[in-house]
Design an enzyme around this catalytic site. Structure first.
Site: not given
Ligand code: RNT
Ligand code: ZN
Length: 415
Positions: A181, A222, A224, A255, A258, A282, A290, A292, A322
């Site tokens: 990523w 990955e 986004k 993810d 994302h 993720h 996003d 998290d 994640d």
């Molecule tokens: C960032 C991505 C990625 C990170 C990690 C730390 O938006 O989700 O996966 O969260 O690499």
């Molecule tokens: Zn991620």
């Protein structure tokens, strides 16, 4: 009759074998993300900002300050999660006790202690190159930078990480997924959306040029939608990486945070897996964006797990977490999110899917909806308790007492 037997009979009446579900659950590893333990800090001590649009909020005491502390916290977390799982490491967690090297020069040497620790704890390892929190990523551009020298540095980092990932897979006898990523994008409207994407494809081709035995190592990319500082344009968008993964038959990493907030991963799996061999997830929770947040046993998580089971996709899916929350006990954050992911998976495994499909095929959407809703009050919690019992972890919320003791004895002593 004990509680589990009652649940077993209830499910059997619907054609669901709880023993088969428990077996499948026990055989499905979740890759815990090392970065929940220290707010995506890592131990390189290059100084400066986390960057890359990543933001960890909260200042709960007890954050791991060293590799030793992080491993102790992880061991505590794994002890409270039923089943055998994995650790997802980021390159910025390298062990520099034998001397420091820059990211383009990393080798297995800096990760041997992690591999040894993983082996001793019966864990598989997954891996990630770290394209943020580094002076050469300060302007938010890495593999797509206009400066060929900076691109080259990050290409070397990517190559180094793939070799390390392969060696992890070889030593542990368990395939490592290395996920790439990058934060690259632009805060405001770019004039040229095309050139950075052309550079990204060329950089990725260079990173992935070396062929590696897929039994040892798999590559994932990955995407986004946006990030802090890349609100108007992200080079590695979903379309970009989906195309790249299909063309090169590598893994797509999806993810949960994302995509647009009204989109769900659950609807993407069966499309993406139509064209790529495997996926990496993720599992995360976005709150409005996003953000998290710690994974819950919520509708999106359940729908995601249902999709993996209904489509028979578990064998082609690598499940990782994640999220990063520094506002609560960080070890508890691992435990809560992983247990919720596993509960979601168990619920999905206990679904009378054959019946649902029968109704659907017959056009009886009334029965389909009715049964889906009735399933929510079936005694799945008794099956979960049985899983915890068999895996020797505390039942119900008893894990929290263990963690409170750990907090008092260990976390609270950290300055
Ligand atoms: C960032 C991505 C990625 C990170 C990690 C730390 O938006 O989700 O996966 O969260 O690499
Ligand atoms: Zn991620």
């Amino acid at each position: 009759m004990n509680a589990y037997t009652i649940a077993q009979d209830t499910y059997a009446a619907l054609g669901v074998d709880t023993e088969a579900a428990l077996q499948r659950l026990a055989a499905t590893p979740i890759s815990l993300h090392c970065w929940q333990g220290d707010d995506v800090g890592g131990f390189e001590k290059v100084g400066g900002e986390l960057g890359g649009g990543l933001a960890v909020t909260g200042n709960y005491p007890g954050k791991a300050r060293s590799i030793v502390e992080l491993r102790a916290d992880l061991e505590q977390a794994y002890a409270l999660i039923p089943g055998r799982h994995r650790l997802n490491l980021h390159a910025c967690y390298a062990d520099f006790s034998g001397g420091k090297v820059d990211r383009d020069a990393l080798t297995t040497t800096q990760f041997q202690s992690w591999i040894d620790w993983a082996k001793a704890n019966g864990l598989g390892l997954d891996f990630n190159p770290t394209y943020f929190a580094h002076p050469k990523a300060d302007d938010g551009l890495t593999l797509t930078h206009q400066d060929a020298g900076i691109r080259e540095f990050w290409i070397e980092h990517g190559k180094a990480c793939r070799r390390i990932g392969a060696e992890m897979g070889r030593q542990l006898g368990s395939t490592t997924v290395t996920n790439l990523w990058i934060p690259d994008g632009s805060k405001d409207l770019p004039a040229d959306r095309k050139a950075p994407r052309a550079r990204l494809e060329a950089s990725l081709d260079a990173v992935f040029a070396e062929k590696i035995d897929p039994k040892l190592h798999l590559d994932a990319v990955e995407s986004k939608l946006f990030g802090i500082g890349s609100e108007s344009y992200v080079v590695g968008s979903h379309e970009f990486y989906l195309g790249y993964a299909i063309k090169n038959q590598i893994l797509c990493c999806l993810d949960a945070g994302h995509f647009h907030p009204t989109e769900n991963l659950s609807d993407k799996i069966s499309s993406v897996l139509q064209f790529v061999p495997e996926i990496l997830l993720h599992v995360s929770r976005g709150v409005r964006w996003d953000s998290d947040h710690v994974v819950l046993l919520d509708d999106p998580t359940l729908a995601l797990m249902q999709e993996l089971v209904r489509g028979d996709f578990l064998g082609r899916t690598h499940i990782g977490l994640d999220y990063f929350d520094a506002s609560i006990n960080r070890v508890a954050a691992w435990v809560i999110g992983t247990r919720n992911s596993l509960k979601g998976l168990l619920l999905a495994l206990l679904e009378p899917y054959a019946k649902l499909r029968e109704f659907e095929t017959a056009g009886d959407f009334t029965s389909r909806l009715a049964l889906i809703e009735e399933c929510k009050s079936l005694p799945w919690g008794l099956v979960w308790d049985e899983h915890c019992r068999r895996q020797n972890v505390p039942l119900g919320a008893a894990w929290l007492d263990v963690l409170k003791t750990y907090e008092k004895q260990v976390l609270s002593t950290r300055g």
